[in-house]
Design an enzyme around this catalytic site. Structure first.
Site, mmCIF file in Angstrom:
data_model
loop_
_atom_site.group_PDB
_atom_site.id
_atom_site.type_symbol
_atom_site.label_atom_id
_atom_site.label_comp_id
_atom_site.label_asym_id
_atom_site.label_seq_id
_atom_site.Cartn_x
_atom_site.Cartn_y
_atom_site.Cartn_z
ATOM 1 N N GLY A 184 0.834 -1.196 0.000
ATOM 2 C CA GLY A 184 0.000 0.000 0.000
ATOM 3 C C GLY A 184 0.865 1.240 0.000
ATOM 4 O O GLY A 184 2.059 1.179 0.330
ATOM 5 N N CYS B 59 5.233 -6.185 1.604
ATOM 6 C CA CYS B 59 5.607 -4.772 1.659
ATOM 7 C C CYS B 59 4.901 -4.088 2.839
ATOM 8 O O CYS B 59 5.246 -4.334 3.984
ATOM 9 C CB CYS B 59 5.299 -4.089 0.326
ATOM 10 S SG CYS B 59 6.160 -2.518 0.088
ATOM 11 N N TYR B 60 3.895 -3.246 2.598
ATOM 12 C CA TYR B 60 3.137 -2.627 3.686
ATOM 13 C C TYR B 60 2.584 -3.699 4.611
ATOM 14 O O TYR B 60 2.515 -3.504 5.833
ATOM 15 C CB TYR B 60 2.005 -1.787 3.101
ATOM 16 C CG TYR B 60 1.146 -1.088 4.130
ATOM 17 C CD1 TYR B 60 1.459 0.200 4.567
ATOM 18 C CD2 TYR B 60 0.019 -1.706 4.662
ATOM 19 C CE1 TYR B 60 0.671 0.847 5.513
ATOM 20 C CE2 TYR B 60 -0.775 -1.072 5.612
ATOM 21 C CZ TYR B 60 -0.444 0.206 6.034
ATOM 22 O OH TYR B 60 -1.226 0.834 6.968
ATOM 23 N N HIS C 286 8.132 -7.557 -3.525
ATOM 24 C CA HIS C 286 6.890 -7.959 -4.198
ATOM 25 C C HIS C 286 7.085 -9.296 -4.916
ATOM 26 O O HIS C 286 7.555 -9.339 -6.057
ATOM 27 C CB HIS C 286 6.459 -6.882 -5.197
ATOM 28 C CG HIS C 286 6.052 -5.605 -4.550
ATOM 29 N ND1 HIS C 286 4.788 -5.392 -4.052
ATOM 30 C CD2 HIS C 286 6.759 -4.469 -4.291
ATOM 31 C CE1 HIS C 286 4.717 -4.190 -3.526
ATOM 32 N NE2 HIS C 286 5.903 -3.601 -3.648
ATOM 33 N N GLU D 13 4.884 -11.072 -6.236
ATOM 34 C CA GLU D 13 3.879 -11.254 -7.279
ATOM 35 C C GLU D 13 4.312 -10.753 -8.655
ATOM 36 O O GLU D 13 3.683 -11.086 -9.670
ATOM 37 C CB GLU D 13 2.567 -10.558 -6.874
ATOM 38 C CG GLU D 13 2.596 -9.038 -6.883
ATOM 39 C CD GLU D 13 3.111 -8.408 -5.598
ATOM 40 O OE1 GLU D 13 2.864 -7.206 -5.369
ATOM 41 O OE2 GLU D 13 3.778 -9.127 -4.809
ATOM 42 N N ASP E 52 -13.637 -10.459 -24.492
ATOM 43 C CA ASP E 52 -14.432 -10.600 -23.269
ATOM 44 C C ASP E 52 -15.920 -10.771 -23.579
ATOM 45 O O ASP E 52 -16.562 -11.719 -23.109
ATOM 46 C CB ASP E 52 -14.231 -9.390 -22.358
ATOM 47 C CG ASP E 52 -12.773 -9.082 -22.099
ATOM 48 O OD1 ASP E 52 -11.952 -10.013 -22.229
ATOM 49 O OD2 ASP E 52 -12.452 -7.931 -21.779
ATOM 50 N N LYS F 46 -7.835 -11.768 -17.957
ATOM 51 C CA LYS F 46 -7.875 -11.805 -19.422
ATOM 52 C C LYS F 46 -7.366 -13.119 -20.006
ATOM 53 O O LYS F 46 -7.992 -13.695 -20.905
ATOM 54 C CB LYS F 46 -7.061 -10.631 -19.986
ATOM 55 C CG LYS F 46 -6.999 -10.583 -21.513
ATOM 56 C CD LYS F 46 -8.324 -10.167 -22.119
ATOM 57 C CE LYS F 46 -8.497 -8.668 -22.034
ATOM 58 N NZ LYS F 46 -9.718 -8.199 -22.740
#
Length: 409
Positions: free
Chosen positions: A66, A93-94, A179, A181, A237, A396
């Site tokens: 964050g 992180c945060y 991070h 991710e 989509d 997606k």
């Protein structure tokens, strides 16, 4: 266990990962990575109470990064009880700083920030680093750092003198300053897999095949015996959404409308109609290019200029989104359809809602951009229970895979 409003989730409650969002724009990336590991995740606001998280509903908790400091007066609120649930927690992180501060550690603003990729040193014996060498490259983006370790925790990763990772193995609490991710963290997926499969002992049953069945069940539950109007923009989509509706309900109950708004590529409208017709979808193509060019909408109580004169991308998206709804409603009236017996279907994806800061996903996420399928008008229709969005739990690449399974080119 079924939650009809969000897509007929039929998975064991012990396979769900709660991602508590502290306002990070990487939130959707964490969400996607967890799902790539065949696990169901739910993005929840950081202030979600421990009571909502308890009773075996979630098997793991991840706290996102964050933009704020844990000591800011307006720092996101949270329930300290989330660390007492006996559920494994990974703070990113945060999230790591919050975990530390909550347990008596100290966080402070350092003289220098770390922004970019750095080689960090890993200590042996940490479960989330199992199978890795003693150094790895990670993405660090922070100004605050851990200054004092909480009691019972140990440092398991360092970037020079800065603490990069901590653990309390007995309580299954883990924190990383970087991070995992993002692609720039070399072994990030392995770390997430180690946490979710190694520490949390999850099995991974959230597959594409099972999710297609879920989406069809959701459509049947939501629509009942009524008809569905689906707007097919020409993109993947909405095309997948139309094909999925056709499979669930049959062509007699699906009204597929392709609105040519004037921004299509050459012959694209014809290609869309051909692909869906081959699957048995009866689709009508409507040329509304002039309507869109002259369209306006209300933003904060003020009427915009016509779309053809607007240069702001954000305003353009809002005008296009609202004009889609207006054209659709006019089409329903022209056909003599009873609006009370027709649902509107959209190919809304999970990132659309995250980027638009929709409350369906998280109340903490910052708006990145408004999507034409998540404008204020669409939210009003959604609140009235008139919108069906069978893909809103998909990213997606997952939609592309589903489209191939349904027979789309």
């Amino acid at each position: 266990q079924r939650e009809r409003a969000s897509g007929a989730r039929c998975f064991s409650v012990m396979e769900v990962v709660a991602i508590l969002d502290a306002g990070a724009q990487y939130g959707k990336v964490i969400d996607r990575r967890v799902r790539e590991l065949s696990l169901l995740s739910e993005l929840l606001p950081l202030h979600t109470s421990a009571e909502q998280l308890r009773d075996g509903k979630y098997a793991a908790i991840i706290i996102s990064g964050g933009p704020q400091s844990v000591y800011d007066a307006d720092a996101p609120k949270y329930d300290k009880g989330l660390f007492e649930l006996g559920v494994p927690v990974l703070g990113i992180c945060y999230g790591m700083q919050l975990m530390s501060a909550c347990h008596g550690g100290a966080v402070e603003r350092k003289a220098r920030r770390e922004d970019g990729t750095f080689a960090i040193k890993l200590e042996p014996g940490c479960a989330i680093f199992a199978g890795l060498s003693d150094t790895t490259e990670v993405l660090l983006t922070h100004g605050d750092s851990l200054a004092q370790l909480p009691a019972g925790f140990r440092v398991v990763g360092t970037s020079g003198e800065i603490v990069a990772a901590i653990e309390h193995a007995e309580r299954k609490l883990y924190g990383v300053q970087f991070h995992p991710e993002v692609d720039l963290t070399k072994d990030g997926i392995t770390m997430l897999r180690n946490f979710l499969y190694g520490v949390c002992k999850l099995s991974g049953t959230y597959t594409m095949a099972s999710r297609e069945t879920q989406a069809i069940d959701y459509i049947l539950d939501a629509v009942g015996d009524k008809q569905v109007l689906v707007l097919v923009s020409g993109g993947v989509d909405s095309s997948v959404c139309a094909a999925l509706l056709n499979k669930a309900l049959g062509s007699s109950r699906v009204i597929a409308l392709h609105i040519d708004h004037g921004f299509m590529r050459k012959d694209e409208s014809a290609s869309v109609a051909k692909a869906l017709t081959a699957l048995g979808v009866e689709i009508e193509v409507l040329d509304a290019s002039e309507t869109f060019a002259q369209a306006t909408t209300l933003v904060d109580g003020e009427r915009t200029a016509p779309l053809a004169e607007v240069t702001s991308p954000e305003l353009k998206r809002k005008i296009i989104g609202d004009t889609f709804m207006v054209v659709t409603q006019e089409m329903v009236a022209k056909r003599g359809l009873d609006a009370n017996n027709v649902f509107l279907a959209q190919g809304t994806l999970r990132p659309d809602l995250i980027e638009s800061a929709s409350s369906l996903i998280s109340s903490n996420a910052a708006v990145i951009k408004t999507h034409h399928n998540d404008t204020q008008l669409v939210r009003q229709l959604r609140d009235q229970g008139r919108v069906v969005e069978p893909l809103r739990d998909y990213h997606k690449d997952e939609v592309r895979a589903l489209g191939r399974d349904l027979g789309l080119p």
